[in-house]
Design a protein around this motif. Structure first.
Motif, mmCIF file in Angstrom:
data_model
loop_
_atom_site.group_PDB
_atom_site.id
_atom_site.type_symbol
_atom_site.label_atom_id
_atom_site.label_comp_id
_atom_site.label_asym_id
_atom_site.label_seq_id
_atom_site.Cartn_x
_atom_site.Cartn_y
_atom_site.Cartn_z
ATOM 1 N N ILE A 111 -52.178 -42.459 32.024
ATOM 2 C CA ILE A 111 -52.607 -41.234 31.524
ATOM 3 C C ILE A 111 -53.170 -41.082 30.361
ATOM 4 O O ILE A 111 -54.208 -40.690 29.688
ATOM 5 N N ARG A 112 -52.033 -41.760 29.416
ATOM 6 C CA ARG A 112 -52.887 -41.738 27.813
ATOM 7 C C ARG A 112 -53.619 -42.568 27.705
ATOM 8 O O ARG A 112 -54.513 -42.364 26.799
ATOM 9 N N ALA A 113 -53.773 -43.663 28.262
ATOM 10 C CA ALA A 113 -54.713 -44.807 28.079
ATOM 11 C C ALA A 113 -56.091 -44.101 28.601
ATOM 12 O O ALA A 113 -57.046 -44.316 27.727
ATOM 13 N N ARG A 114 -55.923 -43.601 29.692
ATOM 14 C CA ARG A 114 -57.232 -42.665 30.011
ATOM 15 C C ARG A 114 -57.531 -41.982 29.196
ATOM 16 O O ARG A 114 -58.995 -41.679 28.890
ATOM 17 N N TYR A 122 -50.152 -31.249 29.804
ATOM 18 C CA TYR A 122 -50.820 -32.331 29.158
ATOM 19 C C TYR A 122 -51.154 -33.428 30.260
ATOM 20 O O TYR A 122 -52.174 -33.985 30.284
ATOM 21 N N GLY A 123 -49.972 -33.814 30.805
ATOM 22 C CA GLY A 123 -50.150 -34.754 31.847
ATOM 23 C C GLY A 123 -51.151 -34.526 33.031
ATOM 24 O O GLY A 123 -51.898 -35.397 33.661
ATOM 25 N N GLY A 143 -54.965 -34.515 21.311
ATOM 26 C CA GLY A 143 -54.684 -34.007 20.001
ATOM 27 C C GLY A 143 -53.224 -33.489 20.471
ATOM 28 O O GLY A 143 -52.341 -33.495 19.350
ATOM 29 N N SER A 144 -53.034 -32.796 21.471
ATOM 30 C CA SER A 144 -51.753 -32.325 21.741
ATOM 31 C C SER A 144 -50.578 -33.416 21.562
ATOM 32 O O SER A 144 -49.410 -33.057 21.326
ATOM 33 N N LEU A 145 -50.922 -34.407 22.398
ATOM 34 C CA LEU A 145 -50.046 -35.479 22.703
ATOM 35 C C LEU A 145 -49.807 -36.322 21.316
ATOM 36 O O LEU A 145 -48.611 -36.634 21.019
ATOM 37 N N ASP A 146 -50.760 -36.214 20.394
ATOM 38 C CA ASP A 146 -50.510 -36.836 19.253
ATOM 39 C C ASP A 146 -49.693 -36.272 18.297
ATOM 40 O O ASP A 146 -48.710 -36.547 17.549
ATOM 41 N N LEU A 188 -42.271 -43.072 24.452
ATOM 42 C CA LEU A 188 -41.413 -42.268 25.161
ATOM 43 C C LEU A 188 -42.181 -40.908 25.700
ATOM 44 O O LEU A 188 -41.866 -40.336 26.737
ATOM 45 N N VAL A 189 -43.166 -40.515 24.730
ATOM 46 C CA VAL A 189 -43.766 -39.175 25.233
ATOM 47 C C VAL A 189 -44.789 -39.592 26.658
ATOM 48 O O VAL A 189 -44.788 -38.894 27.620
ATOM 49 N N ASN A 190 -45.083 -40.831 26.695
ATOM 50 C CA ASN A 190 -45.834 -41.309 27.872
ATOM 51 C C ASN A 190 -44.871 -41.585 28.984
ATOM 52 O O ASN A 190 -45.257 -41.084 30.243
#
Lengths: 192, 192
Positions: free
Chosen positions: A166-169, B102-103, B122-125, B157-159
């Motif tokens: 998800i993050r990579a995309r 987010y996911g 940006g939110s995940l960062d 961890l977040v991913n």
């Protein structure tokens, strides 16, 4: 090779459309247009879009080379790394536009459509079992930390991979993959 | 308390509808119906459904108690565990029907809609940076493995958490959460 059957054309187009656009964004008409068949023919082969989604999940599973995880001719930890490397490269090759159909369906629709939920859960279980068997074998050779429970760790790794995708995309960048490989192989699994 | 402004009603209904049903499954009409406002009023406040999605992501972020991660009155590793426990309990409380916005957006639409992609990234960062700072602090106290790179590990961890949520929702079971807590806190972060 002859032309694929109409059903096969629909399955192939369904996989491509669901994978690249998502379940809701790909309408039956989009799928039959992509397959080059009349929209009405869809319902000669499938009871619903949901039914197609379940068949597409099976077809998708066959493309993931899970059998490589069971190839005992390669050291188990090397197999595991090669497996995730293959999956990563496939995402990069598609320009980060597809991710994993299990995770995509899991996030978008699994909690709304029971048949898809069961198919996603069963697919993830089968994959997790193969990863667990590989970890067990790697522990025996001393290549993986002895204290880990293979089933728990395999479940975690498969889920961590789905989140990494998800993050990579989202980023259209391999940074999330780098975090996965470093954390998993250099620390989590490392016997040191 | 007075009635919320029409814009606020739409944002609240949008958060609820996007979170529980997904981006594509929740039409503008569903959102305005849920908000109890005329459909036409939507476009007095938002240029598009995409614009609403970006505002909804901000609003969602405010509900996640990220500030608890910066509460230096609590030992850092305890804070990190309490943070993921809060997020887990929130998912269970909602019957596994929502996951993390987010996911969800990351999996469903981030690669198709640039404004949403930027907002999710940006939110995940921001979340990852708070987790990394907590890990750095925990390393200083000896509560977390010394060799880990906090930024790399926090990203992972977040991913991993986002993928864990997908599996927990698919299974409607806490098993995926158990795998996360065991693997992360008993092995990955453990200084032993």
């Amino acid at each position: 090779m002859g032309r694929k059957s109409m059903r096969e054309e629909i399955v192939a187009a369904g996989l491509d459309q669901f994978h690249s656009r998502g379940y809701h964004a790909a309408a039956v008409k989009d799928i039959t247009d992509a397959a080059g068949v009349p929209k009405g023919s869809f319902y000669n082969h499938f009871g619903s879009k949901e039914d197609l989604a379940v068949v597409v999940l099976e077809r998708y599973g066959e493309s993931r080379r899970l059998q490589d995880l069971a190839d005992t001719g390669v050291p188990p930890l090397d197999r595991l790394r090669a497996h995730f490397t293959f999956l990563r490269d496939d995402v990069i090759r598609h320009g980060y536009g597809r991710g994993c159909l299990y995770g995509n369906f899991g996030a978008e629709i699994a909690d709304h459509i029971d048949a898809v939920r069961d198919a996603v859960g069963g697919s993830l279980d089968a994959w997790t079992a193969l990863v667990a068997a590989t970890l067990t074998e790697a522990q025996r050779t001393g290549a993986v930390r002895a204290g880990l429970d293979p089933a728990t760790t395999a479940g975690f790794l498969v889920n961590a991979w789905e989140g990494t995708l998800i993050r990579a995309r989202t980023d259209r960048s391999p940074a999330a993959f780098d975090n996965f490989f470093t954390t998993v192989f250099d620390t989590l699994l490392s016997p040191a």
